[in-house]
Design an enzyme around this catalytic site. Structure first.
Site, short mmCIF file in Angstrom:
data_model
loop_
_atom_site.label_atom_id
_atom_site.label_comp_id
_atom_site.label_asym_id
_atom_site.label_seq_id
_atom_site.Cartn_x
_atom_site.Cartn_y
_atom_site.Cartn_z
CB CYS A 153 -0.94 0.00 1.20
SG CYS A 153 -2.10 -1.39 1.22
CG HIS A 181 -0.81 3.37 4.07
ND1 HIS A 181 0.01 3.46 5.16
CD2 HIS A 181 -1.34 2.14 4.12
CE1 HIS A 181 -0.04 2.32 5.84
NE2 HIS A 181 -0.85 1.51 5.23
#
Length: 532
Positions: free
Chosen positions: A65, A115
């Site tokens: 991610c 993220h």
């Protein structure tokens, strides 16, 4: 990450907005647009693809991610920006596409997951939501103790507990993302004609595990044929990296019942359909607000299943729709998610600062059908997170995929002849040409990467972050997670705004004082101030 929407305004482009849409963990080989036998129902993505440039061989820069997203927004490889794992922080002085667009006058807005660790904006003027994942060093990887499973690692529970639900963490988050995103689009449609152009990045967390989805989407696959994976390899016969992943994900010596695997896949299929419905909602808002023809829409994902360079993990969907300028077409050349930054900069008629590092390449020649190079395109991938104990790199060129890691035997696949990646030609070359190709890739990898230095830098970063985190969790804890602004005094009916003016301003389509509909003005903005 799934969606990006842009209205572009510049001297060489008709005033347009951007809407990049991004999802999490959408595996391109499973989508109907790439696999006509796929049972996953995605009518809205299919319809978007029919009017888009569709890249059928697009890859992430890292199959995890945070590193994948950092590379996507910066156009740079993970090793260049120290994007090693899900607790690596992106430096504040690394330009992103948000910086480039904002410099040209765009209002750059993010809704959903990105993220980021530490700094939470990175060129975005506003974030409409917080992130679903922590923005701190808590998920730092530890190659000094590679056999230890940390509590935040993936586990077999995602499969064994798969099934329908009424609510979940992921549903709570994505519903907030969609509410804030559609609200932003409606507000953008109601702005005065001279308003700035905008770029809204919408990033959903679905279909990321755990594999649970609302009953509505679970029931959509009632009675459907949910196939088991068409490749099954005994754990003893797996390559070394795949063996490590089985251990990291708590799947080593775990006999998963076929029924559990089917339930997990059914939930994943339902989650992809959930993403598809939300893509449809965003496109419908653009259409009903008459912004669908002058908005660039981009659909992609951060990675596939993740942590591996096999196709289902590394290949991502990439669709770019711009009805005014881009003819629908399928583009088969290998491209990277890092290519988005230079592509967006050129789409708005701006230019890159060529003095700064950049690994991505503009996709405009493909979008406009003018690419003439006969050389096969090369895509580079880098990974240094959990599941490996040394830098794990990939070169994708033409029909070939080469994977190398200092602690593992190399892998070489001919994807034209072996699309399921079952025959490692690095171990069993079928002829002298395969052996020559392996030697070429081995030499190129040694020249491209200083594995010893990269390994040392990854260890240094991991150790430093673990030390900092052990200190920051003592005493008063100061969260780095983003807190969105919500100014109640500027919402709804307030006495510092004349009531009739407010009601007229809030209504769409706009009307005059007698209720007659007025045409929607085009946003001009700073970027379009010259030569319009």
């Amino acid at each position: 990450m799934v969606n990006a929407f842009f209205r572009v305004t510049c001297s060489r482009v008709t005033p347009t907005d951007f809407d990049p849409t991004n999802s999490d963990q959408v595996s391109a080989p499973l989508l109907h647009i790439h696999n006509r036998s796929s049972p996953i129902q995605t009518p809205h993505i299919d319809a978007l693809a029919a009017k888009s440039a569709v890249f059928s061989s697009a890859y992430c820069a890292a199959p995890l991610c945070a590193p994948a997203r950092s590379s996507l927004v910066t156009g740079q490889l993970p090793s260049r920006i120290a994007a090693w794992d899900n607790a690596s922080s992106l430096a504040c002085d690394v330009p992103t596409y948000a910086h480039y667009l904002r410099k040209e006058g765009y209002e750059t807005v993010l809704a959903g997951k990105m993220h980021f660790v530490g700094e939470q904006l990175h060129g975005f003027e506003e974030r409409l939501t917080t992130d679903i994942y922590p923005g701190d060093f808590g998920w730092s990887v530890n190659w000094d103790d590679p056999d230890r499973r940390l509590e935040w690692y993936h586990s077999s529970s995602s499969i064994l507990q798969a099934g329908p639900c009424v609510r979940s963490n992921q549903l709570d988050f994505d519903e907030e993302v969609m509410y804030k995103s559609t609200r932003y689009l409606y507000a953008a449609a109601r702005r005065p004609p001279a308003s700035r152009p905008w770029c809204l990045t919408v990033s959903l967390t679905h279909p990321h595990d755990p594999y649970t989805i609302h009953n509505k989407y679970w029931d959509r696959y009632e009675g459907a044929n949910i196939p088991l994976p068409d490749v099954e390899i005994a754990q003893e016969e797996q390559d070394p990296h795949s063996k490590r992943l089985l251990r990291v994900c708590d799947l080593w010596n775990t006999d998963l019942p076929d029924e559990a695997v089917k339930r997990a896949r059914r939930a994943y299929f339902g989650a992809v359909s959930y993403v598809d419905d939300n893509v449809g909602k965003l496109l419908e808002v653009l259409k009903e607000c008459s912004m669908d023809e002058d908005t660039i829409v981009i659909f992609s994902s951060d990675h596939g299943y993740k942590m591996s360079w096999f196709e289902a993990s590394a290949r991502v969907p990439l669709l770019i729709s711009y009805p005014q300028r881009i003819e629908p077409r399928i583009i088969k050349e290998n491209v990277s998610s890092m290519d988005l930054l230079p592509t967006l900069v050129e789409l708005i008629g701006s230019s890159l600062d060529e003095r700064l590092p950049l690994d991505g390449k503009s996709l405009l020649p493909y979008l406009y059908g003018s690419e003439t190079s006969e050389e096969p395109n090369t895509v580079i991938g880098e990974y240094a997170g959990e599941g490996t104990i040394a830098p794990y790199m990939m070169i994708r060129r033409g029909q070939w995929k080469f994977i190398t890691c200092p602690v593992d035997p190399p892998q070489l696949f001919d994807l034209f002849a072996d699309p399921k990646e079952l025959v490692n030609l690095a171990i069993n070359p079928s002829n002298d040409a395969d052996k020559a190709m392996l030697d070429h890739f081995m030499e190129e990898a040694e020249q491209r990467w200083d594995f010893k230095s990269i390994h040392a830098e990854v260890l240094r970063s991991q150790r430093a972050r673990r030390l900092c985190w052990s200190a920051l969790t003592r005493g008063r804890f100061e969260s780095w997670d983003y807190q969105p602004r919500d100014d109640a005094k500027e919402k709804y009916i307030r006495n510092h705004i004349p009531l009739e003016e407010l009601e007229l301003r809030a209504r769409y389509p706009p009307v005059d004082e007698l209720g007659q509909e007025r045409p929607r003005g085009r946003a001009q903005g700073i970027a379009g101030s010259a030569n319009q």
